[in-house]
Design a protein around this motif. Sequence first.
Motif, PDB file in Angstrom:
ATOM      1  N   HIS A 374       0.802  -1.229   0.000  1.00 57.15           N
ATOM      2  CA  HIS A 374       0.000   0.000   0.000  1.00 57.15           C
ATOM      3  C   HIS A 374       0.829   1.269   0.000  1.00 57.15           C
ATOM      4  O   HIS A 374       0.285   2.358   0.159  1.00 57.15           O
ATOM      5  CB  HIS A 374      -0.933   0.002   1.214  1.00 57.15           C
ATOM      6  CG  HIS A 374      -2.124  -0.888   1.039  1.00 57.15           C
ATOM      7  ND1 HIS A 374      -2.987  -1.192   2.034  1.00 57.15           N
ATOM      8  CD2 HIS A 374      -2.580  -1.532  -0.064  1.00 57.15           C
ATOM      9  CE1 HIS A 374      -3.938  -1.994   1.577  1.00 57.15           C
ATOM     10  NE2 HIS A 374      -3.702  -2.219   0.308  1.00 57.15           N
ATOM     11  N   CYS A 395      -1.415  -2.436  -4.659  1.00 57.27           N
ATOM     12  CA  CYS A 395      -2.770  -2.942  -4.439  1.00 57.27           C
ATOM     13  C   CYS A 395      -3.691  -1.728  -4.520  1.00 57.27           C
ATOM     14  O   CYS A 395      -3.835  -0.974  -3.564  1.00 57.27           O
ATOM     15  CB  CYS A 395      -2.859  -3.610  -3.064  1.00 57.27           C
ATOM     16  SG  CYS A 395      -4.492  -4.256  -2.692  1.00 57.27           S
ATOM     17  N   HIS A 397      -6.664   0.944  -4.660  1.00 53.33           N
ATOM     18  CA  HIS A 397      -7.995   1.195  -4.087  1.00 53.33           C
ATOM     19  C   HIS A 397      -8.412   2.584  -4.578  1.00 53.33           C
ATOM     20  O   HIS A 397      -8.273   3.568  -3.849  1.00 53.33           O
ATOM     21  CB  HIS A 397      -7.934   1.218  -2.558  1.00 53.33           C
ATOM     22  CG  HIS A 397      -7.569  -0.083  -1.913  1.00 53.33           C
ATOM     23  ND1 HIS A 397      -8.418  -0.761  -1.071  1.00 53.33           N
ATOM     24  CD2 HIS A 397      -6.440  -0.840  -1.974  1.00 53.33           C
ATOM     25  CE1 HIS A 397      -7.827  -1.870  -0.628  1.00 53.33           C
ATOM     26  NE2 HIS A 397      -6.619  -1.934  -1.169  1.00 53.33           N
ATOM     27  N   HIS A 440      -9.491  -7.782  -2.972  1.00 49.38           N
ATOM     28  CA  HIS A 440      -8.217  -7.050  -2.836  1.00 49.38           C
ATOM     29  C   HIS A 440      -7.134  -7.993  -2.316  1.00 49.38           C
ATOM     30  O   HIS A 440      -7.344  -8.686  -1.313  1.00 49.38           O
ATOM     31  CB  HIS A 440      -8.370  -5.901  -1.834  1.00 49.38           C
ATOM     32  CG  HIS A 440      -9.099  -4.699  -2.377  1.00 49.38           C
ATOM     33  ND1 HIS A 440      -8.660  -3.997  -3.471  1.00 49.38           N
ATOM     34  CD2 HIS A 440     -10.218  -4.075  -1.959  1.00 49.38           C
ATOM     35  CE1 HIS A 440      -9.478  -2.989  -3.704  1.00 49.38           C
ATOM     36  NE2 HIS A 440     -10.445  -3.020  -2.818  1.00 49.38           N
ATOM     37  N   CYS A 442      -4.738  -7.435  -0.525  1.00 48.35           N
ATOM     38  CA  CYS A 442      -4.369  -7.133   0.865  1.00 48.35           C
ATOM     39  C   CYS A 442      -5.354  -7.736   1.848  1.00 48.35           C
ATOM     40  O   CYS A 442      -5.123  -7.720   3.057  1.00 48.35           O
ATOM     41  CB  CYS A 442      -4.320  -5.620   1.068  1.00 48.35           C
ATOM     42  SG  CYS A 442      -5.927  -4.836   0.773  1.00 48.35           S
TER      43      CYS A 442
END
Length: 482
Positions: A374, A395, A397, A440, A442
């Motif tokens: 991230h 990742c 978002h 995701h 993560c």
Amino acid sequence: MRQILNVLRFLALITIVPLTCLAASTQDAATLPELQGAFRLPEKNGWTYVHLQGTPHQIGFQNGYLLAPEIDDMLKVVMLEAQHDYKKDWAFFRDAAQNMMWPHIEQEYRDELQGIADGVKAHGVDLDVYDIVALNAFEEVPDYYVPWLNKQNKSAKNPKLAAPGNCSAFIATGGMTKDHQIVIAHNNWTSYLAGERWVVILDIQPEHGNRILMDGFPGVIASDDDFGVNSAGMMITETTITQFEGWDPNGKPEFMRARKALQYSNSIDDYARIIKEGNNGGYANDWLIGDRKTGEIAYLELGLKNTPLWRTKDGYFVSSNFARDPKVIKEETTFDPNNASSSPNARHARWEELMKEAKGKIDVSMAEQFLSDHLDTFDKTAYFGPKQANERSLCGHVDTSSRGVKEWAWDAYNPGGAVQGKAADSAMAAKMSFVARAGHPCGADFLAEPFLEHHPEYSWQKPLLRDMKAGPWTLFASGQKQ
Ligand SMILES: [Zn+2]
């Protein structure tokens, strides 16, 4: 006694009918000759695994039959996005499928596509082969053919379109990895609408060519986010070249070339040759290719005019939607490689940091961590935790970002980003297997209802937008039975 038994059987039938609809269709399936040897496993950690085998038409029929409800559902998503993002109704895409794609599709894949349409129909869903071709071409027709067409028919009404940026990926070998063999990993970036449905594992045993294990969405003949291994030792993935422009109306569809390359390549040279043959410029990607037999890896930047290839037995290639070759950038994109704040460049910088730190230690569990990363290299104050991830993290978002991604025309808080991840090493590829995580990478969940409450500007997605919950990393292998 027999009467009592019959009554009991009858009662049992009445009470369990709703639960046995799927079992009944599976039973019917066993009696259809086209479905011989094919099967669908119960959902596992968010993924649906199907095994397909036989002639091209059989493989297609099995795909269509076993995934008919999901294909019907996915088509609704593609239609909704086509209408909203491209201001075109489905008839336009069906027409492009029939007149632009179909004439350039080779017989083997025509048979398979027709098989999908026949299989879907046999399962009670009313679609035809041009719906299926349009579904398979859902990247290249809207984002490559339509902009090319709009350029020729200039109109103020044309929406602003840009080739998308999908995915973060790397491949490494030799001194970079723990066992000196290949490690490959990829997370798929797309809308959550489509991405939450991009959870099919396809184990394909074709009549000709190599066996394939790949991820995909319902109804496709190629992976489309392109992660797969074949029985000749090839390991492949890609990320999209951001802001690419180019289309050859006489070329062969990308989805067909991608499938053919995975099915028929035995070497890096094969793969590059097959995917370049009849290049139409659609869904132009940076391809990461590994050959576990030799330990060699390659990076093919597949433009339409320029197709440079790099290769090494000791090193790595990272990819996050940035074009690499100066000629590709200049002649075929509007991409700015110097804007450190853009999603592709920020992720590129992060990949380089990670490769430097991880040199000599990379394995699959480390690859899983990379896909979940991230860190925002442009703004290091936005750091750690699913809430802080944004459009610049590996990742992705984008739903948390007030900036969106202007390079591919995603507005602020666009519900899209990294929707699933896959990774493999040479040992896994030798066993025709890889690990995959739905949602995701993560592990964060996306919840549709609170998102739509905060962002009513995306309420057009409400009928089809679902929660995207993350599952655990899960191993899938060719020929698995459960
Ligand atoms: Zn994340």
